[in-house]
Scaffold this motif. Structure first.
Motif, PDB file in Angstrom:
ATOM      1  N   TYR A 189       0.875  -1.179   0.000  1.00  0.00           N
ATOM      2  CA  TYR A 189       0.000   0.000   0.000  1.00  0.00           C
ATOM      3  C   TYR A 189       0.909   1.225   0.000  1.00  0.00           C
ATOM      4  O   TYR A 189       1.589   1.510   0.986  1.00  0.00           O
ATOM      5  N   GLY A 190       0.922   1.944  -1.113  1.00  0.00           N
ATOM      6  CA  GLY A 190       1.948   2.962  -1.313  1.00  0.00           C
ATOM      7  C   GLY A 190       1.522   4.389  -1.022  1.00  0.00           C
ATOM      8  O   GLY A 190       1.167   5.148  -1.938  1.00  0.00           O
ATOM      9  N   LEU A 191       1.568   4.756   0.263  1.00  0.00           N
ATOM     10  CA  LEU A 191       1.430   6.182   0.618  1.00  0.00           C
ATOM     11  C   LEU A 191       2.815   6.573   1.146  1.00  0.00           C
ATOM     12  O   LEU A 191       3.074   6.468   2.355  1.00  0.00           O
ATOM     13  N   PRO A 192       3.742   6.917   0.242  1.00  0.00           N
ATOM     14  CA  PRO A 192       5.173   6.943   0.586  1.00  0.00           C
ATOM     15  C   PRO A 192       5.514   7.685   1.876  1.00  0.00           C
ATOM     16  O   PRO A 192       6.334   7.202   2.653  1.00  0.00           O
ATOM     17  N   GLU A 193       4.880   8.804   2.122  1.00  0.00           N
ATOM     18  CA  GLU A 193       5.243   9.587   3.314  1.00  0.00           C
ATOM     19  C   GLU A 193       4.950   8.813   4.604  1.00  0.00           C
ATOM     20  O   GLU A 193       5.518   9.128   5.649  1.00  0.00           O
ATOM     21  N   LEU A 194       4.059   7.819   4.529  1.00  0.00           N
ATOM     22  CA  LEU A 194       3.724   7.044   5.732  1.00  0.00           C
ATOM     23  C   LEU A 194       4.147   5.585   5.641  1.00  0.00           C
ATOM     24  O   LEU A 194       4.312   4.927   6.668  1.00  0.00           O
ATOM     25  N   GLN A 215      -5.212  10.378   6.127  1.00  0.00           N
ATOM     26  CA  GLN A 215      -4.110   9.747   6.884  1.00  0.00           C
ATOM     27  C   GLN A 215      -2.997  10.747   7.189  1.00  0.00           C
ATOM     28  O   GLN A 215      -2.434  10.745   8.287  1.00  0.00           O
ATOM     29  N   LEU A 216      -2.688  11.602   6.208  1.00  0.00           N
ATOM     30  CA  LEU A 216      -1.614  12.586   6.464  1.00  0.00           C
ATOM     31  C   LEU A 216      -2.036  13.589   7.547  1.00  0.00           C
ATOM     32  O   LEU A 216      -1.195  14.102   8.283  1.00  0.00           O
ATOM     33  N   PRO A 223       9.057  16.687   0.392  1.00  0.00           N
ATOM     34  CA  PRO A 223       8.807  17.731  -0.612  1.00  0.00           C
ATOM     35  C   PRO A 223       7.335  17.890  -0.980  1.00  0.00           C
ATOM     36  O   PRO A 223       6.929  18.963  -1.419  1.00  0.00           O
ATOM     37  N   LEU A 224       6.529  16.840  -0.790  1.00  0.00           N
ATOM     38  CA  LEU A 224       5.143  16.926  -1.257  1.00  0.00           C
ATOM     39  C   LEU A 224       4.125  17.124  -0.134  1.00  0.00           C
ATOM     40  O   LEU A 224       2.925  17.006  -0.354  1.00  0.00           O
ATOM     41  N   VAL A 225       4.603  17.401   1.080  1.00  0.00           N
ATOM     42  CA  VAL A 225       3.665  17.738   2.169  1.00  0.00           C
ATOM     43  C   VAL A 225       4.114  19.066   2.765  1.00  0.00           C
ATOM     44  O   VAL A 225       5.181  19.159   3.370  1.00  0.00           O
ATOM     45  N   HIS A 226       3.298  20.078   2.564  1.00  0.00           N
ATOM     46  CA  HIS A 226       3.638  21.417   3.052  1.00  0.00           C
ATOM     47  C   HIS A 226       2.807  21.727   4.298  1.00  0.00           C
ATOM     48  O   HIS A 226       1.571  21.750   4.235  1.00  0.00           O
ATOM     49  N   VAL A 227       3.492  21.953   5.411  1.00  0.00           N
ATOM     50  CA  VAL A 227       2.799  22.340   6.644  1.00  0.00           C
ATOM     51  C   VAL A 227       2.710  23.861   6.640  1.00  0.00           C
ATOM     52  O   VAL A 227       3.729  24.551   6.581  1.00  0.00           O
TER      53      VAL A 227
END
Ligand code: NDP
Ligand code: X2W
Length: 318
Positions: free
Chosen positions: A115-120, A142-143, A248-252
């Motif tokens: 299951y590919g949600l790379p950041e997690l 999920q993020l 790089p693909l999750v901006h807080v």
């Protein structure tokens, strides 16, 4: 000498996610678009249907056996839910070891698929050649929850609003611009697949209430989290920065993000972080483009890793 490019085919290439993938793969230095399958557009030039695509490739109507016979290194299944199995079986029979990435919900509950949600889930990939791509809402949910997973006093409650491209191209109320005009359409208010998907992969129960809105692309998930102990806004934000600052693909971001700003972009914005006066409730807002980070971009992150190139190849400007 540069390594030979891997060949990739897309099944269900007429659809919204298929079109995004065509654009991404066409610009990829390590991938070559070998076939794109559509029954409706059989024989027509891709360049006449996909803005920004330059080339002579034409759509072909390929059944499962014909897809397997292409013998490509990578196959992306961009079909409606429930249609993937015959393609997977045929490909595995003819060329086991082919990288198959499925965009539908069909294998998100199958533990033999990665299951590919790379950041997690980046660390959980064990070289599997079968990759299930997360759902668009499930990605945002999920993020939004993961950094506070150990702090929950109750199931998080997620209010989702998607643009109507999320409902695909098969005509329905959910993608009918006339019915959506000046409207917000609630649906699947309990038990949506993404509620089950996010609960399974996060390992905590999640409650999700989706809606579809008149804009075309981009979704917002506003999540209410009840906390087991008091937290300050700074403490909450620190957790999100710690989890995602290297991504790089999750901006807080500080403010609650607007969906219009993320349409057409590869990344997720997560912000808001409104903490109640007693410090035991926080509201987090995530926005992403359902066709990109919610589908095609995430698929490419997964494919890039599986073919051994940088995860963000052809995704971010280098
Ligand atoms: N849209 C989104 O935001 C997201 C979608 N997904 C998932 O990705 C998948 C694709 O979605 P999307 O691009 O929106 O879907 P679309 O409805 O836009 O496209 C579906 C594609 O599948 C083909 N198709 C439809 N029925 C069949 C069939 N019975 N056999 C073979 N081909 C068929 C269609 O082409 P043709 O009829 O010409 O053959 C078309 O190319 C779905 O599983 C969806 O749930 C995942 C994340 C986000
Ligand atoms: C607006 C809309 O209808 N959105 C879709 C989500 C699209 C998606 O990610 O669907 P899969 O889980 O099937 O891949 C839905 O709610 O079913």
């Amino acid at each position: 000498m540069t390594a030979a490019r891997k060949t990739l085919g897309i099944v269900g290439a007429r659809g919204h996610t298929g079109a995004e993938l065509i654009r991404l793969v066409a610009a990829h230095p390590a991938l070559e678009l070998a076939f794109v399958s559509s029954r409706e557009l059989d024989g027509q030039r891709v360049a006449d249907h996909v803005d920004g695509y330059v080339g002579e490739l034409r759509y072909a109507s390929l059944d499962a056996e014909a897809v397997a016979a292409q013998g490509t290194d990578v196959v992306v299944l961009a079909l409606p839910n429930g249609k993937a199995a015959p393609y997977v079986e045929a490909i595995d029979k003819v060329k086991p070891g082919t990288l198959i990435l499925d965009l539908s919900a069909d294998y998100r509950f199958d533990s033999s698929w990665y299951y590919g949600l790379p950041e997690l889930t980046r660390e959980k990939w064990r070289g599997e050649k079968h990759i299930s791509n997360p759902g668009c809402y499930a990605t945002a949910i999920q993020l939004s929850i993961a950094p506070l997973k150990d702090m929950l006093a109750a199931p998080p409650v997620c209010f989702g609003v998607s643009g109507y491209s999320g409902a695909g191209t098969t005509p329905s109320d959910k993608n009918d611009p006339e019915k959506l005009r000046d409207n917000l359409m609630p649906y699947s208010l309990t038990g949506h697949t993404h509620e089950k998907e996010a609960s399974r992969h996060l390992g905590v129960p999640v409650e999700f209430m989706p809606h579809v809105a008149p804009h075309f692309r981009g979704l917002t998930v506003t999540t209410n989290l009840y906390l087991a102990r008091k937290m300050s806004r700074e403490e909450v934000m620190q957790r999100f920065h710690h989890a995602y600052d290297a991504e790089p693909l999750v901006h807080v971001v500080d403010e609650a993000p607007w969906v219009s700003a993320v349409a057409g972009q590869h990344h997720v914005d997560i912000g808001g972080f409104a903490v109640s006066a007693d410090g035991k409730r926080v509201v987090v807002v995530a926005t992403l483009d359902n066709l990109l980070k919610g589908a095609a971009t995430q698929a490419l992150q997964n494919i890039n890793r599986a073919i051994g190139v940088d995860e963000f190849t052809a995704i971010r400007q280098e």
